[in-house]
Design a protein around this motif. Structure first.
Motif, mmCIF file in Angstrom:
data_model
loop_
_atom_site.group_PDB
_atom_site.id
_atom_site.type_symbol
_atom_site.label_atom_id
_atom_site.label_comp_id
_atom_site.label_asym_id
_atom_site.label_seq_id
_atom_site.Cartn_x
_atom_site.Cartn_y
_atom_site.Cartn_z
ATOM 1 N N VAL A 1 -7.712 -22.656 -22.453
ATOM 2 C CA VAL A 1 -6.408 -22.921 -21.842
ATOM 3 C C VAL A 1 -6.581 -23.596 -20.487
ATOM 4 O O VAL A 1 -5.780 -24.439 -20.087
ATOM 5 N N GLU A 2 -7.650 -23.231 -19.786
ATOM 6 C CA GLU A 2 -7.905 -23.817 -18.470
ATOM 7 C C GLU A 2 -8.104 -25.330 -18.564
ATOM 8 O O GLU A 2 -7.920 -26.057 -17.579
ATOM 9 N N TYR A 3 -8.505 -25.805 -19.735
ATOM 10 C CA TYR A 3 -8.756 -27.242 -19.929
ATOM 11 C C TYR A 3 -7.594 -27.931 -20.648
ATOM 12 O O TYR A 3 -7.752 -29.024 -21.198
ATOM 13 N N ASN A 4 -6.427 -27.257 -20.639
ATOM 14 C CA ASN A 4 -5.192 -27.808 -21.222
ATOM 15 C C ASN A 4 -5.313 -28.114 -22.716
ATOM 16 O O ASN A 4 -4.720 -29.075 -23.230
ATOM 17 N N ILE A 5 -6.131 -27.325 -23.423
ATOM 18 C CA ILE A 5 -6.236 -27.448 -24.877
ATOM 19 C C ILE A 5 -5.157 -26.570 -25.502
ATOM 20 O O ILE A 5 -4.972 -25.416 -25.116
ATOM 21 N N SER A 6 -4.432 -27.110 -26.472
ATOM 22 C CA SER A 6 -3.274 -26.419 -27.043
ATOM 23 C C SER A 6 -3.668 -25.138 -27.761
ATOM 24 O O SER A 6 -4.832 -24.945 -28.139
ATOM 25 N N ALA A 7 -2.671 -24.272 -27.954
ATOM 26 C CA ALA A 7 -2.901 -23.019 -28.673
ATOM 27 C C ALA A 7 -3.366 -23.300 -30.096
ATOM 28 O O ALA A 7 -4.207 -22.569 -30.636
ATOM 29 N N PHE A 8 -2.837 -24.361 -30.717
ATOM 30 C CA PHE A 8 -3.231 -24.701 -32.084
ATOM 31 C C PHE A 8 -4.735 -24.955 -32.167
ATOM 32 O O PHE A 8 -5.429 -24.409 -33.026
ATOM 33 N N TRP A 9 -5.235 -25.789 -31.274
ATOM 34 C CA TRP A 9 -6.657 -26.115 -31.326
ATOM 35 C C TRP A 9 -7.518 -24.955 -30.860
ATOM 36 O O TRP A 9 -8.653 -24.770 -31.340
ATOM 37 N N SER A 10 -7.009 -24.157 -29.943
ATOM 38 C CA SER A 10 -7.762 -22.990 -29.482
ATOM 39 C C SER A 10 -7.977 -21.999 -30.622
ATOM 40 O O SER A 10 -9.098 -21.531 -30.859
ATOM 41 N N ILE A 11 -6.899 -21.672 -31.352
ATOM 42 C CA ILE A 11 -7.019 -20.714 -32.445
ATOM 43 C C ILE A 11 -7.817 -21.317 -33.594
ATOM 44 O O ILE A 11 -8.605 -20.625 -34.259
ATOM 45 N N SER A 12 -7.647 -22.619 -33.838
ATOM 46 C CA SER A 12 -8.402 -23.276 -34.914
ATOM 47 C C SER A 12 -9.900 -23.251 -34.625
ATOM 48 O O SER A 12 -10.711 -22.960 -35.521
ATOM 49 N N LEU A 13 -10.278 -23.550 -33.388
ATOM 50 C CA LEU A 13 -11.686 -23.536 -33.017
ATOM 51 C C LEU A 13 -12.257 -22.121 -33.038
ATOM 52 O O LEU A 13 -13.409 -21.917 -33.425
ATOM 53 N N ALA A 14 -11.442 -21.142 -32.637
ATOM 54 C CA ALA A 14 -11.900 -19.754 -32.669
ATOM 55 C C ALA A 14 -12.169 -19.301 -34.100
ATOM 56 O O ALA A 14 -13.194 -18.668 -34.391
ATOM 57 N N LEU A 15 -11.260 -19.625 -35.008
ATOM 58 C CA LEU A 15 -11.450 -19.263 -36.410
ATOM 59 C C LEU A 15 -12.625 -20.030 -37.019
ATOM 60 O O LEU A 15 -13.370 -19.484 -37.843
ATOM 61 N N ALA A 16 -12.795 -21.291 -36.621
ATOM 62 C CA ALA A 16 -13.923 -22.077 -37.117
ATOM 63 C C ALA A 16 -15.244 -21.490 -36.638
ATOM 64 O O ALA A 16 -16.215 -21.382 -37.408
ATOM 65 N N PHE A 17 -15.292 -21.106 -35.372
ATOM 66 C CA PHE A 17 -16.484 -20.478 -34.797
ATOM 67 C C PHE A 17 -16.844 -19.215 -35.567
ATOM 68 O O PHE A 17 -18.015 -18.955 -35.870
ATOM 69 N N HIS A 18 -15.829 -18.431 -35.918
ATOM 70 C CA HIS A 18 -16.053 -17.168 -36.627
ATOM 71 C C HIS A 18 -16.477 -17.408 -38.077
ATOM 72 O O HIS A 18 -17.495 -16.880 -38.534
ATOM 73 N N ASN A 19 -15.711 -18.213 -38.796
ATOM 74 C CA ASN A 19 -16.003 -18.438 -40.216
ATOM 75 C C ASN A 19 -17.300 -19.216 -40.417
ATOM 76 O O ASN A 19 -17.962 -19.057 -41.445
ATOM 77 N N GLY A 20 -17.650 -20.045 -39.439
ATOM 78 C CA GLY A 20 -18.864 -20.837 -39.560
ATOM 79 C C GLY A 20 -20.109 -19.996 -39.766
ATOM 80 O O GLY A 20 -21.022 -20.384 -40.503
ATOM 81 N N ALA A 21 -20.164 -18.824 -39.124
ATOM 82 C CA ALA A 21 -21.341 -17.964 -39.256
ATOM 83 C C ALA A 21 -21.487 -17.438 -40.679
ATOM 84 O O ALA A 21 -22.592 -17.401 -41.235
ATOM 85 N N TYR A 22 -20.382 -17.036 -41.285
ATOM 86 C CA TYR A 22 -20.431 -16.509 -42.655
ATOM 87 C C TYR A 22 -20.692 -17.620 -43.660
ATOM 88 O O TYR A 22 -21.407 -17.421 -44.652
ATOM 89 N N ILE A 23 -20.134 -18.799 -43.403
ATOM 90 C CA ILE A 23 -20.392 -19.936 -44.287
ATOM 91 C C ILE A 23 -21.850 -20.375 -44.166
ATOM 92 O O ILE A 23 -22.462 -20.809 -45.156
ATOM 93 N N ALA A 24 -22.424 -20.267 -42.974
ATOM 94 C CA ALA A 24 -23.846 -20.595 -42.796
ATOM 95 C C ALA A 24 -24.713 -19.722 -43.693
ATOM 96 O O ALA A 24 -25.658 -20.210 -44.331
#
Length: 220
Positions: free
Chosen positions: A82-105
């Motif tokens: 949020v400090e870098y003016n990134i929208s809530a949509f992209w913040s939550i999308s990146l958070a979910l991607a970060f999380h799911n990426g480990a299991y997909i790996a």
């Protein structure tokens, strides 16, 4: 418990709000899963590499994701970005991607290593490089084997997207939470949103099954 008549009354009276919320849920799920596939494949290659430092990096990432709650990861990434003016949509999308990426790996790592090592040797004997053999022979087979667990992970990712409601993002669960609080009819709205999630999970299951049949036919 609400009566069946009251349930259908609420369901029909709020479908426009829930459809808008469902669209947002589908958007963050699709974007996060797409990014997670690239993250997962990248860290899967790191984990199966023979370079210990790269393997350690992959293990550290997977351990971090598995060892901390998803809601904590979402809050850290959301408030950090949020400090870098990134929208809530992209913040939550990146958070979910970060999380799911480990299991997909781990899914990709397991399916790649399940392919007979003789196929790599056969590709090398034909003059292919290790990278070319991996891309043309090993990966296509690994992806086919990964489809069932990937389908399960997509469903988990869809349901995990409901945590976006806790940062105020407008999606399915946020609609149910907000409307339930406003009308003091929480149970009815929870049952309504459950129906929408069941429909979406069913659709993902159908798509994954179609892909499995398509690839199984192509193998014959």
């Amino acid at each position: 418990m609400p009566s069946l008549a009251h349930f259908f009354e609420v369901f029909m009276g709020t479908y426009d709000m829930f459809l808008r919320g469902m669209l947002k849920t589908l958007q963050i799920t699709a974007v996060s899963i797409l990014i997670a596939l690239f993250i997962g494949l990248f860290f899967a290659f790191l984990k199966i590499s023979k370079i210990k430092v790269l393997e350690w990096i992959a293990n550290a990432y997977i351990y971090l994701v598995r060892g901390t709650p998803l809601i904590v990861q979402i809050f850290v990434i959301y408030f950090g970005l949020v400090e870098y003016n990134i929208s809530a949509f992209w913040s939550i999308s990146l958070a979910l991607a970060f999380h799911n990426g480990a299991y997909i790996a781990e899914i990709f790592r397991g399916t790649i290593q399940s392919i007979d090592k003789g196929q790599m040797e056969a590709g090398r004997s034909l003059g292919m490089t290790r990278q070319l053999t991996m891309r043309r022979i090993i990966l296509p087979q690994a992806v086919r084997r990964a489809l069932p667990p990937l389908g399960n992970q997509f469903i988990i990712g869809l349901k995990d997207s409901s945590l976006a409601a806790f940062i105020g993002f407008y999606e399915l669960f946020n609609v149910a939470q907000t409307q339930g609080a406003n009308t003091y009819d929480v149970m009815t709205y929870l049952l309504v949103v459950a129906v929408y999630y069941l429909v979406l999970v069913g659709l993902i299951g159908i798509i994954v099954n179609m892909l499995e049949r398509k690839f199984s036919v192509s193998d014959r």
